[in-house]
Design an enzyme around this catalytic site. Structure first.
Site, short mmCIF file in Angstrom:
data_model
loop_
_atom_site.label_atom_id
_atom_site.label_comp_id
_atom_site.label_asym_id
_atom_site.label_seq_id
_atom_site.Cartn_x
_atom_site.Cartn_y
_atom_site.Cartn_z
CB SER A 130 -6.96 -3.49 10.29
OG SER A 130 -7.66 -4.66 9.97
CG ASN A 183 -9.54 -8.43 3.59
OD1 ASN A 183 -8.64 -9.14 3.98
ND2 ASN A 183 -10.69 -8.32 4.22
N GLY A 242 8.76 -5.23 2.26
CA GLY A 242 8.70 -4.27 1.14
C GLY A 242 9.86 -4.49 0.18
CB ALA A 249 2.02 -2.95 10.67
CG LEU A 291 0.61 2.97 5.20
CD1 LEU A 291 0.60 4.45 5.47
CD2 LEU A 291 0.57 2.74 3.71
CG ASP A 350 9.90 -0.49 4.14
OD1 ASP A 350 10.39 -1.60 4.42
OD2 ASP A 350 8.74 -0.34 3.71
CE1 TYR A 361 -1.87 -6.25 10.82
CE2 TYR A 361 -4.25 -6.39 11.08
CZ TYR A 361 -3.14 -5.90 10.41
OH TYR A 361 -3.32 -5.06 9.34
CG ASP A 399 12.98 -2.50 12.90
OD1 ASP A 399 13.04 -3.58 12.31
OD2 ASP A 399 12.06 -2.18 13.69
CB ILE A 435 -0.96 0.01 1.23
CG1 ILE A 435 -1.83 -1.25 1.24
CG2 ILE A 435 -1.83 1.27 1.21
CD1 ILE A 435 -2.68 -1.42 2.49
P1 NAD Z 1 3.32 -4.59 3.48
O1 NAD Z 1 3.92 -5.72 4.24
O2 NAD Z 1 3.40 -4.65 2.00
O3 NAD Z 1 3.93 -3.22 3.97
C1 NAD Z 1 4.49 -3.03 5.24
C2 NAD Z 1 5.83 -2.36 5.04
O4 NAD Z 1 6.37 -2.03 6.31
C3 NAD Z 1 6.85 -3.25 4.34
O5 NAD Z 1 7.48 -2.50 3.32
C4 NAD Z 1 7.84 -3.64 5.44
O6 NAD Z 1 9.13 -3.86 4.92
C5 NAD Z 1 7.74 -2.45 6.37
N1 NAD Z 1 7.99 -2.72 7.78
C6 NAD Z 1 7.39 -3.67 8.55
N2 NAD Z 1 7.85 -3.62 9.81
C7 NAD Z 1 8.73 -2.59 9.85
C8 NAD Z 1 9.53 -2.02 10.88
N3 NAD Z 1 9.51 -2.51 12.12
N4 NAD Z 1 10.32 -0.98 10.58
C9 NAD Z 1 10.37 -0.47 9.31
N5 NAD Z 1 9.63 -0.97 8.31
C10 NAD Z 1 8.83 -2.02 8.57
O7 NAD Z 1 1.81 -4.48 3.98
P2 NAD Z 1 0.61 -3.62 3.41
O8 NAD Z 1 -0.46 -4.58 3.02
O9 NAD Z 1 1.08 -2.61 2.43
O10 NAD Z 1 0.10 -2.91 4.73
C11 NAD Z 1 0.38 -1.55 5.03
C12 NAD Z 1 -0.36 -1.18 6.29
O11 NAD Z 1 -1.77 -1.31 6.10
C13 NAD Z 1 -0.01 -2.07 7.49
O12 NAD Z 1 0.00 -1.27 8.65
C14 NAD Z 1 -1.18 -3.03 7.55
O13 NAD Z 1 -1.37 -3.52 8.86
C15 NAD Z 1 -2.31 -2.12 7.12
N6 NAD Z 1 -3.45 -2.85 6.60
C16 NAD Z 1 -3.33 -3.59 5.45
C17 NAD Z 1 -4.43 -4.27 4.95
C18 NAD Z 1 -4.33 -5.10 3.70
O14 NAD Z 1 -5.33 -5.73 3.34
N7 NAD Z 1 -3.22 -5.12 2.98
C19 NAD Z 1 -5.66 -4.23 5.64
C20 NAD Z 1 -5.75 -3.48 6.80
C21 NAD Z 1 -4.64 -2.78 7.26
#
Ligand code: NAD
Length: 318
Positions: free
Chosen positions: A120, A174, A36, A78, A76, A31, A145, A56, A12
């Protein structure tokens, strides 16, 4: 504007950065690349519109130094794997709750005023009315989560009340689309790539949720931020309907061309402990802001399946 996007190399986050750069923002991407990929934002890194800090969020000094000179944070990052909490119980606490504390505390120290947070639908838990409006409560998440998302919302809300920052909390449905690196469609394609003759589906396939296409999601974030100006702004972001896991399996089988595949269900009403079998967000508030989605759930699923099949490839593809 100078934006900090945590998790900006993710699914995202990278789509959000496309939009931020297009509107002229300069972006700092914090990141750790755990899920990612820099290739998702490479054009923006090359053009100088975005700058990546490899670090981190659990390290406060890293967060503090990335926060300097920022106008708005898009938080974003997580752990994206809800299921992980069934085996490892401190990941969401560290990567979710404590990471969010580091963000808001660094904002306070650097006098950064605005934050958008990726929360979420899972914060609502499993007994909420459907579709679930933002004012439903009490929220009782059933996954680790979900607990970390609710804790993150609480921390941000308390920083609004105590230190006067302005926040937008988005409870996503989602989210699916290109560059996806996890989730049900991604899993199904990988399973069929490994064995085109059968597709194992976790649960009985009757789980029913809303799916929102990722560009709809990031457009929704930016639209809502431009059209709501309270100290604390809470919005569900989702589509108008739901789709079952059974239907997703059928669509993926169709789109991969694995028409002979037998779809096999592991049984039970949910994919794993902590999974919520039925979820649908009320999107009246989002619609009232003047924003609407382009795709319904099934359209978003088909669009995503086609795009991910291209990205992942199937046996026999050149
Ligand atoms: P993603 O895993 O593609 O993106 C998360 C990014 O955060 C990754 O690039 C990862 O490398 C980075 N990351 C994780 N932990 C880290 C840390 N401790 N320090 C630095 N970087 C870190 O996931 P996404 O689907 O793009 O989700 C983005 C956000 O949206 C998240 O917070 C997720 O919980 C939330 N979310 C996603 C969805 C979905 O359906 N994809 C739904 C609800 C909420």
């Amino acid at each position: 504007m100078r934006a900090l996007v945590t998790g900006g190399a993710g699914f995202i986050g990278s789509h959000l950065i496309d939009r931020l750069v297009a509107r002229g923002d300069t972006v700092v991407v914090l990141d750790n690349l755990s899920s990612g990929k820099l290739e998702f934002i490479q054009t923006h890194l090359d053009s100088g519109s975005a700058h990546h800090v490899l670090g981190d969020l659990t390290d406060f000094e890293t967060v503090l130094s990335a926060m300097k000179g920022i106008d708005c944070v898009f938080h974003l990052a997580a752990n994206p794997d809800i299921r992980l909490g069934t085996r490892v119980t401190d990941t969401d606490l560290k990567q979710g709750t404590l990471a969010t504390y580091n963000i808001v505390e660094a904002m306070r120290r650097c006098e950064v005023q605005k934050i958008a947070f990726a929360s979420s639908s899972v914060v609502y838990g499993e007994n909420a009315p459907l579709p679930t409006p933002e004012n439903h409560g009490p929220c009782m998440p059933i996954s680790l989560y979900g607990a970390s998302k609710q804790a993150g919302e609480g921390l941000i809300s308390s920083w609004v009340g105590t230190f006067g920052i302005q926040a937008w909390i988005f409870r996503f449905a989602n989210i699916i689309g290109t560059r996806g690196t996890h989730g049900v469609i991604f899993d199904f394609i990988h399973k069929l790539k490994a064995d085109p003759s059968r597709l194992e589906v976790l649960g009985n396939g009757l789980q029913e949720k809303s799916y929102m296409e990722v560009e709809d999601c990031v457009d929704g974030i930016l639209h809502v931020m431009e059209h709501s100006n309270n100290a604390l702004n809470l919005f569900n972001l989702g589509s108008h309907d739901t789709a079952s896991v059974r239907r997703i399996a059928e669509i993926v089988v169709e789109e991969t061309g694995c028409s002979g595949a037998s779809i096999e269900y592991t049984g039970g009403d949910r994919g794993w402990a902590g999974d919520i079998p039925r979820a649908m967000l009320g999107i009246e508030k989002m619609l009232s802001s003047g924003y609407n989605v382009r795709f319904n759930s099934e359209e978003a699923i088909r669009h995503t399946a086609r795009a991910l099949i291209q990205e992942i490839g199937m046996p026999g593809d050149d």
